[in-house]
Design an enzyme around this catalytic site. Structure first.
Site, mmCIF file in Angstrom:
data_model
loop_
_atom_site.group_PDB
_atom_site.id
_atom_site.type_symbol
_atom_site.label_atom_id
_atom_site.label_comp_id
_atom_site.label_asym_id
_atom_site.label_seq_id
_atom_site.Cartn_x
_atom_site.Cartn_y
_atom_site.Cartn_z
ATOM 1 N N TYR A 116 -6.753 -6.689 12.002
ATOM 2 C CA TYR A 116 -5.377 -6.273 12.262
ATOM 3 C C TYR A 116 -5.108 -6.283 13.767
ATOM 4 O O TYR A 116 -5.874 -5.716 14.545
ATOM 5 C CB TYR A 116 -5.103 -4.871 11.719
ATOM 6 C CG TYR A 116 -4.883 -4.809 10.216
ATOM 7 C CD1 TYR A 116 -4.816 -5.950 9.420
ATOM 8 C CD2 TYR A 116 -4.735 -3.577 9.586
ATOM 9 C CE1 TYR A 116 -4.611 -5.868 8.063
ATOM 10 C CE2 TYR A 116 -4.528 -3.486 8.213
ATOM 11 C CZ TYR A 116 -4.472 -4.629 7.458
ATOM 12 O OH TYR A 116 -4.275 -4.544 6.099
ATOM 13 N N LEU A 130 8.824 6.288 10.802
ATOM 14 C CA LEU A 130 7.827 7.086 10.095
ATOM 15 C C LEU A 130 8.455 8.355 9.519
ATOM 16 O O LEU A 130 8.161 8.753 8.387
ATOM 17 C CB LEU A 130 6.676 7.435 11.034
ATOM 18 C CG LEU A 130 5.539 8.261 10.418
ATOM 19 C CD1 LEU A 130 4.966 7.589 9.180
ATOM 20 C CD2 LEU A 130 4.436 8.497 11.452
#
Length: 355
Positions: A62, A302
């Site tokens: 990632y 978020l």
């Protein structure tokens, strides 16, 4: 009844406690052109952990390794309280055939690199990331068991593998006394429900907890796209790498997904909330899913994702989402669940299924 991040769930057939929403760390770093800078990534980590979250997902490749490095920095102060999950098998060095795959050499090298980047002595959960269809399952399972016995890995998981292969692996591990698989990671959202055909029943039967990635279908369910995007020129994936361009290039944006997004937006308006929260609440409330994996680039995103913990659907809203997103399970599943299949076995008798 609304959930909180510290309303923990057991992961598969294990005693490991994890939050009902996992934090995806694929956005930690900007090497892929759409992630978060280190300072922003730190804010995402802190916000999640301060709310009681403990389940964080990353992978060896990632953001070209930045995800693990940043996560290792952020977790230094409370490593013991976190469940860190990473993955191996994706190609780490272009041109080196043994830097990817499911075999022992790739696994051990990837794990050692992940341990260094994460600044830890052990991984709570190690997934096989992508099945290569070449490595013998016994080699993978025994190598994973060796890592568990060495204390470098505590639990084993698997991603992107056919259900029949996972069930075969679990049976072999059980018969040979090797470490079992306790987690399955797969894509699951209102636009992608094919896991209900075989992966979810397999996971229930074999004791794997499901971590669902892409619960917002790459943003398709948040209402950011319109029908004008259907006729927009498809970008060149070699040069255009933003998330929107990726969705346009791979054909994920269709009339069906736009119609589904419209239903999500309507229900969001009824509840006075955002489409993203509605879309995320749907897999969150599925008993087959242990934890959807949320990925955000900003604290505001978020915060919006965490609001899904408070969503409660009415029966009518559940029915609308079910109807708009329904898929055919195919043979033999539809046959076995139908009246004909039932009556062939039981006639007119009423027999309650096992709970």
């Amino acid at each position: 009844m609304s959930l909180t991040l510290d309303t923990y769930r057991l992961l598969g057939r294990s005693g490991l406690r994890v939050s009902p929403l996992a934090l995806g760390a694929a956005t930690f770093g900007t090497e892929w052109d759409w992630g978060a800078e280190p300072d922003e990534a730190r804010k995402l980590f802190d916000l999640y952990v301060e709310r009681g979250g403990n389940f964080i997902d990353t992978a060896s490749t990632y953001t070209n390794g930045s995800s693990e490095r940043l996560l290792g920095e952020f977790a230094r102060g409370n490593r013991q309280s976190l469940v860190l999950a990473t993955k191996f098998s994706t190609l780490r060095r272009p041109g080196d055939p043994n830097s990817g795959g499911n075999h022992r050499k790739a696994m051990f090298a990837s794990v050692e690199a992940s341990l260094r980047r994460l600044n830890t002595d052990y991984l709570d959960l190690l997934y096989l990331h992508v099945w290569d269809a070449m490595t013998p399952v016994e080699e993978f399972l025994r190598a994973m068991d060796d890592l568990v016995r060495q204390g470098k890995v505590l639990y084993a998981g698997i991603c992107n593998v056919p259900a029949w292969q996972v069930s075969r692996m679990q049976t072999i591990a059980d018969l040979r006394g090797w470490s079992p698989l306790v987690a399955l990671q797969t894509e699951y959202n209102l636009a992608e429900r094919s896991g209900e055909r075989d992966l979810f029943p397999m996971a229930r039967e074999m004791g794997l907890g499901v971590a669902a990635f892409s619960p917002l279908a790459g943003g398709l369910l948040t209402g950011k796209y319109t029908r004008a995007d259907l006729t927009a020129p498809k970008p060149d994936t070699d040069t255009d790498s933003t998330r929107k361009e990726f969705n346009l290039a791979n054909g994920a944006l269709t009339e069906r997904t736009l119609a589904l997004a419209d239903v999500v937006k309507d229900i969001a308006a009824e509840q006075g909330t955002t489409p993203g929260r509605i879309a995320l609440a749907w897999p969150l409330q599925n008993p087959d899913v242990t934890a959807p994996i949320i990925g955000a680039r900003t604290p505001a995103q978020l915060e919006d994702n965490l609001g899904a913990l408070e969503i409660e659907f009415t029966p009518a809203q559940c029915a609308r989402l079910e109807q708009a997103s329904a898929i055919s399970l195919g043979f033999p599943h539809d046959f076995l669940a139908g009246e004909r299949g039932r009556t062939m076995n039981s006639g007119d008798l009423m027999i309650e299924p096992r709970r």
